[in-house]
Design a protein around this motif. Structure first.
Motif, PDB file in Angstrom:
ATOM      1  N   VAL A 107      11.244  -0.437  -3.790  1.00  0.00           N
ATOM      2  CA  VAL A 107      11.650   0.854  -4.347  1.00  0.00           C
ATOM      3  C   VAL A 107      11.488   0.851  -5.870  1.00  0.00           C
ATOM      4  N   PRO A 108      11.935  -0.203  -6.583  1.00  0.00           N
ATOM      5  CA  PRO A 108      11.648  -0.258  -8.026  1.00  0.00           C
ATOM      6  C   PRO A 108      10.149  -0.261  -8.321  1.00  0.00           C
ATOM      7  N   GLY A 109       9.356  -0.857  -7.430  1.00  0.00           N
ATOM      8  CA  GLY A 109       7.909  -0.830  -7.609  1.00  0.00           C
ATOM      9  C   GLY A 109       7.364   0.578  -7.522  1.00  0.00           C
ATOM     10  N   PHE A 110       7.875   1.352  -6.558  1.00  0.00           N
ATOM     11  CA  PHE A 110       7.489   2.757  -6.428  1.00  0.00           C
ATOM     12  C   PHE A 110       7.825   3.517  -7.704  1.00  0.00           C
ATOM     13  N   VAL A 111       9.039   3.311  -8.225  1.00  0.00           N
ATOM     14  CA  VAL A 111       9.469   4.024  -9.439  1.00  0.00           C
ATOM     15  C   VAL A 111       8.565   3.670 -10.614  1.00  0.00           C
ATOM     16  N   ALA A 112       8.205   2.392 -10.745  1.00  0.00           N
ATOM     17  CA  ALA A 112       7.325   1.963 -11.834  1.00  0.00           C
ATOM     18  C   ALA A 112       5.969   2.656 -11.752  1.00  0.00           C
ATOM     19  N   VAL A 113       5.369   2.659 -10.557  1.00  0.00           N
ATOM     20  CA  VAL A 113       4.062   3.298 -10.373  1.00  0.00           C
ATOM     21  C   VAL A 113       4.174   4.801 -10.612  1.00  0.00           C
ATOM     22  N   TYR A 114       5.257   5.401 -10.120  1.00  0.00           N
ATOM     23  CA  TYR A 114       5.452   6.847 -10.289  1.00  0.00           C
ATOM     24  C   TYR A 114       5.547   7.235 -11.760  1.00  0.00           C
TER      25      TYR A 114
ATOM     26  N   ILE B 125       0.838  -1.207   0.000  1.00  0.00           N
ATOM     27  CA  ILE B 125       0.000   0.000   0.000  1.00  0.00           C
ATOM     28  C   ILE B 125       0.870   1.253   0.000  1.00  0.00           C
ATOM     29  N   LEU B 126       1.978   1.193   0.734  1.00  0.00           N
ATOM     30  CA  LEU B 126       2.872   2.346   0.844  1.00  0.00           C
ATOM     31  C   LEU B 126       3.529   2.690  -0.488  1.00  0.00           C
ATOM     32  N   PHE B 127       4.145   1.696  -1.152  1.00  0.00           N
ATOM     33  CA  PHE B 127       4.871   2.036  -2.385  1.00  0.00           C
ATOM     34  C   PHE B 127       3.917   2.387  -3.527  1.00  0.00           C
ATOM     35  N   VAL B 128       2.766   1.727  -3.586  1.00  0.00           N
ATOM     36  CA  VAL B 128       1.779   2.072  -4.617  1.00  0.00           C
ATOM     37  C   VAL B 128       1.186   3.456  -4.338  1.00  0.00           C
ATOM     38  N   GLY B 129       0.837   3.697  -3.082  1.00  0.00           N
ATOM     39  CA  GLY B 129       0.246   4.983  -2.713  1.00  0.00           C
ATOM     40  C   GLY B 129       1.185   6.150  -2.950  1.00  0.00           C
ATOM     41  N   LEU B 130       2.454   6.001  -2.532  1.00  0.00           N
ATOM     42  CA  LEU B 130       3.426   7.071  -2.739  1.00  0.00           C
ATOM     43  C   LEU B 130       3.700   7.290  -4.224  1.00  0.00           C
ATOM     44  N   GLY B 131       3.766   6.206  -4.993  1.00  0.00           N
ATOM     45  CA  GLY B 131       3.998   6.335  -6.432  1.00  0.00           C
ATOM     46  C   GLY B 131       2.887   7.123  -7.116  1.00  0.00           C
ATOM     47  N   ILE B 132       1.639   6.814  -6.762  1.00  0.00           N
ATOM     48  CA  ILE B 132       0.498   7.526  -7.346  1.00  0.00           C
ATOM     49  C   ILE B 132       0.467   8.973  -6.861  1.00  0.00           C
TER      50      ILE B 132
ATOM     51  N   ILE C 112      18.386   5.826  -2.356  1.00  0.00           N
ATOM     52  CA  ILE C 112      17.988   4.929  -1.264  1.00  0.00           C
ATOM     53  C   ILE C 112      18.247   3.478  -1.658  1.00  0.00           C
ATOM     54  N   PHE C 113      17.847   3.134  -2.863  1.00  0.00           N
ATOM     55  CA  PHE C 113      17.989   1.769  -3.374  1.00  0.00           C
ATOM     56  C   PHE C 113      19.458   1.339  -3.399  1.00  0.00           C
ATOM     57  N   LEU C 114      20.335   2.173  -3.950  1.00  0.00           N
ATOM     58  CA  LEU C 114      21.749   1.832  -4.067  1.00  0.00           C
ATOM     59  C   LEU C 114      22.430   1.785  -2.699  1.00  0.00           C
ATOM     60  N   THR C 115      22.035   2.686  -1.804  1.00  0.00           N
ATOM     61  CA  THR C 115      22.616   2.709  -0.457  1.00  0.00           C
ATOM     62  C   THR C 115      22.282   1.431   0.301  1.00  0.00           C
ATOM     63  N   VAL C 116      21.022   1.022   0.234  1.00  0.00           N
ATOM     64  CA  VAL C 116      20.591  -0.199   0.919  1.00  0.00           C
ATOM     65  C   VAL C 116      21.255  -1.422   0.298  1.00  0.00           C
ATOM     66  N   GLN C 117      21.409  -1.409  -1.034  1.00  0.00           N
ATOM     67  CA  GLN C 117      22.063  -2.534  -1.691  1.00  0.00           C
ATOM     68  C   GLN C 117      23.525  -2.639  -1.278  1.00  0.00           C
ATOM     69  N   LEU C 118      24.194  -1.486  -1.150  1.00  0.00           N
ATOM     70  CA  LEU C 118      25.583  -1.482  -0.686  1.00  0.00           C
ATOM     71  C   LEU C 118      25.669  -2.035   0.730  1.00  0.00           C
ATOM     72  N   SER C 119      24.709  -1.639   1.585  1.00  0.00           N
ATOM     73  CA  SER C 119      24.703  -2.148   2.960  1.00  0.00           C
ATOM     74  C   SER C 119      24.526  -3.664   2.976  1.00  0.00           C
ATOM     75  N   TYR C 120      23.770  -4.176   2.011  1.00  0.00           N
ATOM     76  CA  TYR C 120      23.533  -5.616   1.922  1.00  0.00           C
ATOM     77  C   TYR C 120      24.840  -6.372   1.705  1.00  0.00           C
ATOM     78  N   TYR C 121      25.687  -5.847   0.829  1.00  0.00           N
ATOM     79  CA  TYR C 121      26.969  -6.502   0.578  1.00  0.00           C
ATOM     80  C   TYR C 121      27.884  -6.391   1.798  1.00  0.00           C
ATOM     81  N   ILE C 122      27.874  -5.236   2.443  1.00  0.00           N
ATOM     82  CA  ILE C 122      28.715  -5.039   3.626  1.00  0.00           C
ATOM     83  C   ILE C 122      28.302  -5.990   4.747  1.00  0.00           C
TER      84      ILE C 122
END
Length: 260
Positions: free
Chosen positions: A157-164, A33-40, A64-74
Motif C-alpha cells: 500500500v505504501p508502494g502504491f502511494v509512492a507511485v501515485y 504489477i498491481l500496486f505499480v499499475g494502480l498507482g500509475i 486500508i493500511f491502518l485497518t489491516v495494521q490494526l488487525s495485525y495487532y489483534i
C-alpha cells in the motif's frame, strides 16, 4: 470451517512456507504489477484534478493500511497474548509509513510535504523489499495465510502511494528536505537500537539480517555487532541519498526533454 480459520491464522498449526518458491514468486509478481499499475493509472487519471480529488486515493489507501495494521495487532494478541506486543512495535524502516501516511492523507502545509517525501522515498523500498525479500514471513507461512496477505498489504500500500504521488505530480522532492528525512530516520534508528539491545529484539534488523539482504553486512562485519549496526545504518541512509540523487537526475533529464 473452524479448521480452515485456525490454519489461516496459524493458531493451531506450525506452518512452513516456500521463500522465493514458485507460489511466492507468482504472488509477489502479481502484487507488484498491481500496486505499480494502480498507482500509475490513478495518478495519471487524476492529474490536474482539484486537490480534494487528488488526495482521495491516498486517504482510501491509508484507511486500508491502518485497518489491516490494526488487525495485525489483534490477530497476534489473540494468537500469542499481550506479551507479543514488544516484538511487533512499528520500529522497522518500513513502519515509518504508519506515521507518515496519515499526515500525507490529512496533514496540511509543511507537515504534509514531509509526509509526501517519506512516501516517495520509502514507499517503493518498503513495497519491493516486503513483497520479495521478507524471508521471515514467507519462509514460515504458506502464501495463502493471513501473515503473508498482511505482509503484502502492509508493504505494498505504501508502494502504491509512492507511485501515485509521482505519477500524479502531487509533490516533488527537494534537496533541502533530505536532511529532515535523515533526521526522522535517525530518530527511529535510535529508538530501535535502545529496544534491541535492552530487550533483545531485532528492530531495523540491527541484531541480525533475518533473511533480508542485510546478510551482506553480516558477512562484511565478520560477526562484529558494532560494525554490523554501523553498516546497516549507513546502508539505510545511503539508500535515501542515492534515491534522491537518481530522482533529481531523472527530473533533470525530463526537464531538458520537455522544458514546459
Amino acid at each position: 470451517m473452524n479448521q480452515f480459520w485456525s490454519e489461516f491464522f496459524r493458531v493451531t498449526e506450525d506452518w512452513h512456507g516456500e521463500y522465493l518458491g514458485v507460489a511466492h514468486i507468482v504472488a509477489a509478481s502479481i502484487v507488484t504489477i498491481l500496486f505499480v499499475g494502480l498507482g500509475i493509472f490513478f495518478g495519471v487519471r487524476l492529474k490536474g484534478a482539484e486537490t480534494k480529488k487528488r488526495i482521495l486515493p491516498i486517504k482510501v489507501a491509508t484507511i486500508i493500511f491502518l485497518t489491516v495494521q490494526l488487525s495485525y495487532y489483534i490477530v497476534n494478541i489473540a494468537r500469542d497474548g499481550w506479551g507479543i506486543l514488544i516484538g511487533i512495535l512499528p520500529l522497522f524502516l518500513c513502519d515509518i509509513q504508519l506515521f507518515s501516511l496519515p499526515f500525507a492523507a490529512w496533514g496540511k502545509g509543511r507537515v504534509q510535504k514531509i509526509a509526501f517525501d517519506f512516501s516517495i522515498v520509502l514507499g517503493l523500498l518498503a513495497a519491493l523489499m516486503g513483497a520479495w525479500f521478507n524471508g521471515a514471513v514467507f519462509a514460515n507461512n504458506p502464501i495463502w495465510s493471513y501473515d503473508c496477505i498482511w505482509n503484502f498489504i502492509n508493504h505494498c500500500v505504501p508502494g502504491f502511494v509512492a507511485v501515485y504521488i509521482m505519477a500524479n505530480r502531487l509533490s516533488k522532492l527537494k534537496m533541502i528536505d533530505m536532511l529532515i528525512t535523515f533526521a526522522v530516520m535517525a530518530l527511529f534508528e535510535i529508538v530501535a537500537l535502545i529496544i534491541d539491545f535492552t530487550l533483545n529484539e531485532n528492530y531495523m534488523f540491527f541484531r541480525s539480517s533475518s533473511g533480508t539482504p542485510f546478510f551482506i553486512f553480516e558477512n562484511m562485519s565478520g560477526g562484529n555487532p558494532v560494525v554490523y549496526v554501523i553498516l546497516v545504518i549507513l546502508g539505510q541512509h545511503a539508500y535515501v541519498a542515492i534515491y534522491y540523487l537518481v530522482y533529481f537526475l531523472v527530473e533533470k533529464i525530463a526537464e531538458k526533454k520537455n522544458p514546459a
